[in-house]
Scaffold this motif. Structure first.
Motif, PDB file in Angstrom:
ATOM      1  N   LEU A   1       0.851  -1.178   0.000  1.00 37.39           N
ATOM      2  CA  LEU A   1       0.000   0.000   0.000  1.00 37.39           C
ATOM      3  C   LEU A   1       0.892   1.235   0.000  1.00 37.39           C
ATOM      4  N   TYR A   2       0.684   2.127  -0.941  1.00 35.32           N
ATOM      5  CA  TYR A   2       1.410   3.390  -1.017  1.00 35.32           C
ATOM      6  C   TYR A   2       0.448   4.515  -0.665  1.00 35.32           C
ATOM      7  N   VAL A   3       0.940   5.493   0.090  1.00 29.56           N
ATOM      8  CA  VAL A   3       0.111   6.604   0.540  1.00 29.56           C
ATOM      9  C   VAL A   3       0.852   7.909   0.288  1.00 29.56           C
ATOM     10  N   ALA A   4       0.158   8.867  -0.334  1.00 25.13           N
ATOM     11  CA  ALA A   4       0.720  10.205  -0.502  1.00 25.13           C
ATOM     12  C   ALA A   4       0.556  10.958   0.810  1.00 25.13           C
ATOM     13  N   ASP A   5       1.645  11.469   1.325  1.00 28.05           N
ATOM     14  CA  ASP A   5       1.631  12.273   2.544  1.00 28.05           C
ATOM     15  C   ASP A   5       1.804  13.720   2.114  1.00 28.05           C
ATOM     16  N   SER A   6       0.683  14.369   1.804  1.00 27.73           N
ATOM     17  CA  SER A   6       0.741  15.714   1.226  1.00 27.73           C
ATOM     18  C   SER A   6       1.296  16.737   2.204  1.00 27.73           C
ATOM     19  N   GLY A   7       1.105  16.538   3.488  1.00 26.35           N
ATOM     20  CA  GLY A   7       1.643  17.471   4.472  1.00 26.35           C
ATOM     21  C   GLY A   7       3.153  17.408   4.572  1.00 26.35           C
ATOM     22  N   PHE A   9       4.997  16.260   1.938  1.00 25.11           N
ATOM     23  CA  PHE A   9       5.495  16.279   0.559  1.00 25.11           C
ATOM     24  C   PHE A   9       6.286  15.016   0.239  1.00 25.11           C
ATOM     25  N   GLY A  10       5.624  13.865   0.365  1.00 28.07           N
ATOM     26  CA  GLY A  10       6.299  12.607   0.086  1.00 28.07           C
ATOM     27  C   GLY A  10       5.335  11.456  -0.067  1.00 28.07           C
ATOM     28  N   VAL A  11       5.884  10.249  -0.217  1.00 28.68           N
ATOM     29  CA  VAL A  11       5.108   9.026  -0.365  1.00 28.68           C
ATOM     30  C   VAL A  11       5.613   8.010   0.655  1.00 28.68           C
ATOM     31  N   LEU A  12       4.665   7.343   1.311  1.00 29.44           N
ATOM     32  CA  LEU A  12       4.961   6.309   2.288  1.00 29.44           C
ATOM     33  C   LEU A  12       4.503   4.959   1.762  1.00 29.44           C
ATOM     34  N   LYS A  13       5.139   3.889   2.237  1.00 26.27           N
ATOM     35  CA  LYS A  13       4.743   2.538   1.872  1.00 26.27           C
ATOM     36  C   LYS A  13       4.470   1.757   3.155  1.00 26.27           C
ATOM     37  N   ARG A  14       3.337   1.049   3.166  1.00 25.83           N
ATOM     38  CA  ARG A  14       3.007   0.176   4.289  1.00 25.83           C
ATOM     39  C   ARG A  14       3.217  -1.259   3.848  1.00 25.83           C
ATOM     40  N   ASP A  15       4.051  -1.990   4.563  1.00 21.39           N
ATOM     41  CA  ASP A  15       4.290  -3.396   4.275  1.00 21.39           C
ATOM     42  C   ASP A  15       3.073  -4.197   4.731  1.00 21.39           C
ATOM     43  N   ASN A  16       2.489  -4.984   3.823  1.00 21.48           N
ATOM     44  CA  ASN A  16       1.264  -5.723   4.139  1.00 21.48           C
ATOM     45  C   ASN A  16       1.481  -6.844   5.138  1.00 21.48           C
ATOM     46  N   GLY A  19       3.337  -4.588   8.567  1.00 21.08           N
ATOM     47  CA  GLY A  19       2.646  -3.369   8.960  1.00 21.08           C
ATOM     48  C   GLY A  19       3.577  -2.173   9.096  1.00 21.08           C
ATOM     49  N   ASN A  20       4.875  -2.378   8.860  1.00 18.83           N
ATOM     50  CA  ASN A  20       5.838  -1.280   8.953  1.00 18.83           C
ATOM     51  C   ASN A  20       5.576  -0.242   7.878  1.00 18.83           C
ATOM     52  N   ILE A  21       5.762   1.018   8.241  1.00 20.55           N
ATOM     53  CA  ILE A  21       5.597   2.128   7.302  1.00 20.55           C
ATOM     54  C   ILE A  21       6.965   2.744   7.059  1.00 20.55           C
ATOM     55  N   THR A  22       7.323   2.879   5.770  1.00 15.69           N
ATOM     56  CA  THR A  22       8.624   3.443   5.412  1.00 15.69           C
ATOM     57  C   THR A  22       8.440   4.558   4.393  1.00 15.69           C
ATOM     58  N   PRO A  34      14.209  18.068 -10.980  1.00 18.44           N
ATOM     59  CA  PRO A  34      14.251  17.853 -12.427  1.00 18.44           C
ATOM     60  C   PRO A  34      14.220  16.376 -12.814  1.00 18.44           C
ATOM     61  N   ASN A  35      13.890  16.117 -14.073  1.00 18.80           N
ATOM     62  CA  ASN A  35      13.830  14.759 -14.618  1.00 18.80           C
ATOM     63  C   ASN A  35      15.197  14.087 -14.621  1.00 18.80           C
ATOM     64  N   GLY A  36      15.158  12.744 -14.605  1.00 16.00           N
ATOM     65  CA  GLY A  36      16.339  11.953 -14.852  1.00 16.00           C
ATOM     66  C   GLY A  36      17.250  11.740 -13.663  1.00 16.00           C
ATOM     67  N   PHE A  37      16.926  12.314 -12.540  1.00 14.64           N
ATOM     68  CA  PHE A  37      17.780  12.139 -11.374  1.00 14.64           C
ATOM     69  C   PHE A  37      17.586  10.760 -10.773  1.00 14.64           C
ATOM     70  N   ASN A  38      18.685  10.151 -10.379  1.00 14.02           N
ATOM     71  CA  ASN A  38      18.618   8.925  -9.590  1.00 14.02           C
ATOM     72  C   ASN A  38      18.560   9.404  -8.153  1.00 14.02           C
ATOM     73  N   LEU A  39      17.465   9.127  -7.504  1.00  9.90           N
ATOM     74  CA  LEU A  39      17.119   9.858  -6.300  1.00  9.90           C
ATOM     75  C   LEU A  39      17.310   9.076  -5.016  1.00  9.90           C
ATOM     76  N   SER A  40      17.735   9.795  -4.024  1.00  7.25           N
ATOM     77  CA  SER A  40      17.774   9.245  -2.676  1.00  7.25           C
ATOM     78  C   SER A  40      16.382   9.379  -2.079  1.00  7.25           C
ATOM     79  N   LEU A  41      16.210   8.997  -0.856  1.00  3.41           N
ATOM     80  CA  LEU A  41      14.905   9.079  -0.221  1.00  3.41           C
ATOM     81  C   LEU A  41      14.394  10.496  -0.085  1.00  3.41           C
TER      82      LEU A  41
END
Length: 87
Positions: A1-7, A9-16, A19-22, A34-41
């Motif tokens: 499960l992926y969740v947008a955390d608009s407050g 400004f990011g995205v969280l993932k819940r392990d099914n 139950g851990n959220i990362t 910008p486009n094309g960046f290999n991104l860190s967290l």
């Protein structure tokens, strides 16, 4: 499960199983990466209100709205951690 955390400004993932959220990406502040960046967290994105995952589970698609109300549809490849603007 992926969740947008608009407050934060990011995205969280819940392990099914555990139950851990990362953090998938985001840094708590709004900015355009910008486009094309290999991104860190902790790369900045704008306000995310829509989020989708492709059928293969390889890409996240989201709207990235900036402070000037410009909106971009973006793809984040989970394997390569590459960000691309689509529209």
């Amino acid at each position: 499960l992926y969740v947008a955390d608009s407050g934060a400004f990011g995205v969280l993932k819940r392990d099914n199983i555990t139950g851990n959220i990362t953090l998938v990406f985001g840094c708590g502040s709004s900015f355009f990466t910008p486009n094309g960046f290999n991104l860190s967290l902790n790369f900045p994105v704008g306000f995310i209100s829509t989020l989708a995952v492709d059928k293969q589970g390889l890409n996240l698609y989201f709207n990235d709205r900036l402070n000037n109300n410009s909106t971009f549809v973006r793809r984040f490849n989970l394997a390569t951690r590459t960000l691309t603007s689509l529209v």
